[in-house]
Design an enzyme around this catalytic site. Structure first.
Site, short mmCIF file in Angstrom:
data_model
loop_
_atom_site.label_atom_id
_atom_site.label_comp_id
_atom_site.label_asym_id
_atom_site.label_seq_id
_atom_site.Cartn_x
_atom_site.Cartn_y
_atom_site.Cartn_z
N SER A 177 7.92 -2.38 -10.51
CA SER A 177 8.83 -3.51 -10.45
C SER A 177 9.84 -3.45 -11.58
O SER A 177 10.64 -2.52 -11.67
CB SER A 177 8.03 -4.82 -10.45
OG SER A 177 8.85 -5.92 -10.16
N GLU B 186 11.93 0.48 -3.23
CA GLU B 186 11.10 -0.61 -2.71
C GLU B 186 11.66 -1.91 -3.26
O GLU B 186 12.45 -1.91 -4.19
CB GLU B 186 9.64 -0.44 -3.15
CG GLU B 186 9.39 -0.45 -4.64
CD GLU B 186 9.30 -1.83 -5.27
OE1 GLU B 186 8.94 -2.79 -4.56
OE2 GLU B 186 9.59 -1.96 -6.47
N HIS C 122 5.38 -3.50 -3.86
CA HIS C 122 4.60 -4.68 -4.23
C HIS C 122 3.53 -4.93 -3.18
O HIS C 122 3.50 -5.96 -2.50
CB HIS C 122 5.53 -5.89 -4.37
CG HIS C 122 6.41 -5.84 -5.58
ND1 HIS C 122 7.46 -4.96 -5.71
CD2 HIS C 122 6.38 -6.57 -6.73
CE1 HIS C 122 8.05 -5.15 -6.87
NE2 HIS C 122 7.42 -6.12 -7.51
#
Length: 311
Positions: free
Chosen positions: A103, A214, A284
């Site tokens: 992230s 992502e 995630h």
């Protein structure tokens, strides 16, 4: 057994129970766990003020740990990129410390790649992955164990049918024969964070690389807007392949009228000659592989079987 250093370079840890469970699980796996002195610090939404978090990154680099693992992502790294100790990070990586995260950690990973060329690892975070109630995901845990043991060599997955059906006959035949990229730089991570680095000194510029992406909590139209930015900046067309992982946590609305992630992927493929493959088990989500950001990889796609190999 590996020495694992836990630190918080981004958002403050809110779920203390998950933090404690994660540490307990790593210890139960046989690892020695060292927790940074400010891992549970809090300032506004961050894990300490900027200077505190820069110092935490420095202590992680100086720890001599086998793995430096973030407690969580969130937000906070982009604002401290100019102050990070890149030479110290590079030397720590040379000595064998593997920096792992997901992230917001994309910001540090891409900045390290841009400034030093060193390899970091896209993978789990302590709380969200090892601190879950119940058991951590088997594949994630196995990949982490491989990294800890120095045995990780690659990752494979099955492409969704949409990746291999409805293609031109020439493309279908090519996949049946086997399509490959050799010795390409693997890079990428969270799409939102990556786009936030565009036009800064912290954005790497690999040529003929393999770009993986992502994101979470971003509606498909926002994903398309960010991919458009990468397209119009020439980033995607300079790659050998694009790998799309998980895009989760969003909700479509009635006026989308069928506009969804599959629409975005189909549109992207119409805009570039670079192969775009989906289904990469990363993002995630509980099931995630570990990926060497900045490492040299081979990518083989044959039929619906895809393999990334860096061993």
């Amino acid at each position: 057994m590996s020495h694992i250093y836990i630190y918080s370079p981004s958002s403050a840890v809110r779920e203390k129970a998950a933090f404690r469970r994660g540490i307990a699980r790593l210890k139960a796996m046989g690892h020695e766990v060292e927790v940074d002195q400010d891992a549970l610090s809090s300032f506004q939404r961050f894990a300490g003020d900027d200077a505190c978090r820069v110092a935490a990154v420095g202590r992680a680099a100086a720890s001599g740990a086998d793995i430096a693992l973030i407690s969580r992502g969130g937000y906070g790294l982009t604002r401290i990129l100019p102050a990070l100790p890149y030479r110290q990070l590079s030397k720590a990586i040379e000595r064998g410390t593997r920096f792992v995260g997901v992230s917001d950690f994309t910001a540090l990973q891409l900045a390290v790649l841009a400034r030093t060329g060193a390899t970091t690892w896209a993978g789990p975070a302590l709380g969200a992955d090892f601190g879950v109630e119940g058991e951590p995901d088997d594949i994630m845990a196995a990949c982490f164990d491989d990294l800890a043991c120095g045995q990780g060599e690659g990752a494979g997955w099955t492409l969704p049918k949409a990746d291999t059906t409805g293609l031109p006959a020439s493309a279908t035949a090519a996949l049946e024969r086997g399509w490959a990229v050799k010795g390409a730089t693997l890079w990428g991570g969270n799409l939102s964070v990556l786009c936030s680095l565009m036009g800064t000194p912290w954005m790497p510029a690999p040529e003929k690389g393999v770009l993986f992406l992502e994101d979470v909590n971003e509606h498909p139209y926002r994903i398309e807007r960010m991919l458009t930015q990468l397209l119009q900046a020439g980033v995607i067309d300079r790659q050998k392949a694009v790998l799309l992982g998980s895009f989760t946590g969003y909700k479509t609305v009635p006026h989308d009228k069928g506009f969804k992630m599959a629409t975005v992927v189909a549109w992207l493929r119409q805009q570039t000659k670079v192969p775009v493959f989906t289904g990469l088990p990363y993002g995630h989500v509980p099931t995630k592989v570990l990926l060497p950001v900045g490492g040299k990889v081979d990518l083989l796609v044959e039929g619906r079987d895809a393999l990334l190999y860096w061993g």
